[in-house]
Design a protein around this motif. Sequence first.
Motif, PDB file in Angstrom:
ATOM      1  N   ASP A 192      14.534  42.091  65.029  1.00 12.36           N
ATOM      2  CA  ASP A 192      15.787  41.725  65.706  1.00 12.36           C
ATOM      3  C   ASP A 192      16.557  40.667  64.937  1.00 12.36           C
ATOM      4  O   ASP A 192      17.791  40.739  64.808  1.00 12.36           O
ATOM      5  CB  ASP A 192      15.494  41.217  67.124  1.00 12.36           C
ATOM      6  N   GLU A 231      20.258  40.892  63.181  1.00 12.79           N
ATOM      7  CA  GLU A 231      21.311  39.918  63.480  1.00 12.79           C
ATOM      8  C   GLU A 231      21.884  39.316  62.195  1.00 12.79           C
ATOM      9  O   GLU A 231      23.108  39.152  62.062  1.00 12.79           O
ATOM     10  CB  GLU A 231      20.757  38.795  64.364  1.00 12.79           C
ATOM     11  N   ASN A 273      25.776  39.635  60.948  1.00 13.28           N
ATOM     12  CA  ASN A 273      26.609  38.464  60.663  1.00 13.28           C
ATOM     13  C   ASN A 273      27.038  38.388  59.208  1.00 13.28           C
ATOM     14  O   ASN A 273      28.072  37.795  58.890  1.00 13.28           O
ATOM     15  CB  ASN A 273      25.853  37.181  61.028  1.00 13.28           C
TER      16      ASN A 273
END
Length: 266
Positions: free
Chosen positions: A237, A241, A245
């Motif tokens: 996860d 992320e 980003n």
Amino acid sequence: MSTIKDITTIEDWNDHVSSLPASTLLIVSFHAPWAAPCAQMATVLKTLASEYPVTEPLSTSWVSIDAEELSDISETYNVTAVPFLVLARNGQVLETVSGSSAVKVRNAIEAHANRSAQPGAQAGEQTPAAANDATAAEGQTGDVVPQDPEKQKEELFKRLGDLVKAAPVMLFMKGTPSEPKCGFSRQMVAILRENAVKYGFFNILADDEVRQGLKEFADWPTYPQLWVDGELVGGLDIVKEELANDADFFKPYSVKANGDAAAGQS
């Protein structure tokens, strides 16, 4: 004196193994060019090999294999990290040594090389030298002296500290990239491949000490774990992320990006 032969193809490997007498101790060093500890281990093994004369029939045979280039051989011997040493005789694995401990490597080679030199020594029997070492490790009453738990933990954390820095990008996963043993590990491998990341890996299912110890060392309870430049990024996860980003998160570690940069400099 003995020297180390580089095995570069499956054919080389098959030809070499088939040519050895049944009594020969085969010493196989698995390495990877990106892993700094492998260079140190290569020096250790070169020195050790020089101490063993070339005999007839051959008593020892020393070979070096790139674990990634010849992955089929690596998987045969369950190579999960490098450097990794396999000691075998007549097609049977006698012992494996994972890591860069010169002492462990020397002790293992000496023990099995000495056995081959002593007629009647069977697998599992101790040679006099090995028996003396075992006796020295015991107390006056014959009981094995227990190791200090704090010292054991210190040694484990030192090993883990080296492991997480074995490659710029290190993946601690369940299984291997070719055979992931959980969906999260499979997805992590897919992400690294999609981004052309050059990475090292460690199969935590093959070493319970690392599996349990790394949870405490990293203060991260689950797998897979991705480490970059010796620092924990996190699990699947967190990696997703980071990419969401910053699409170029893996760019410094991409084989494609490095290749483009090299081409631009030529």
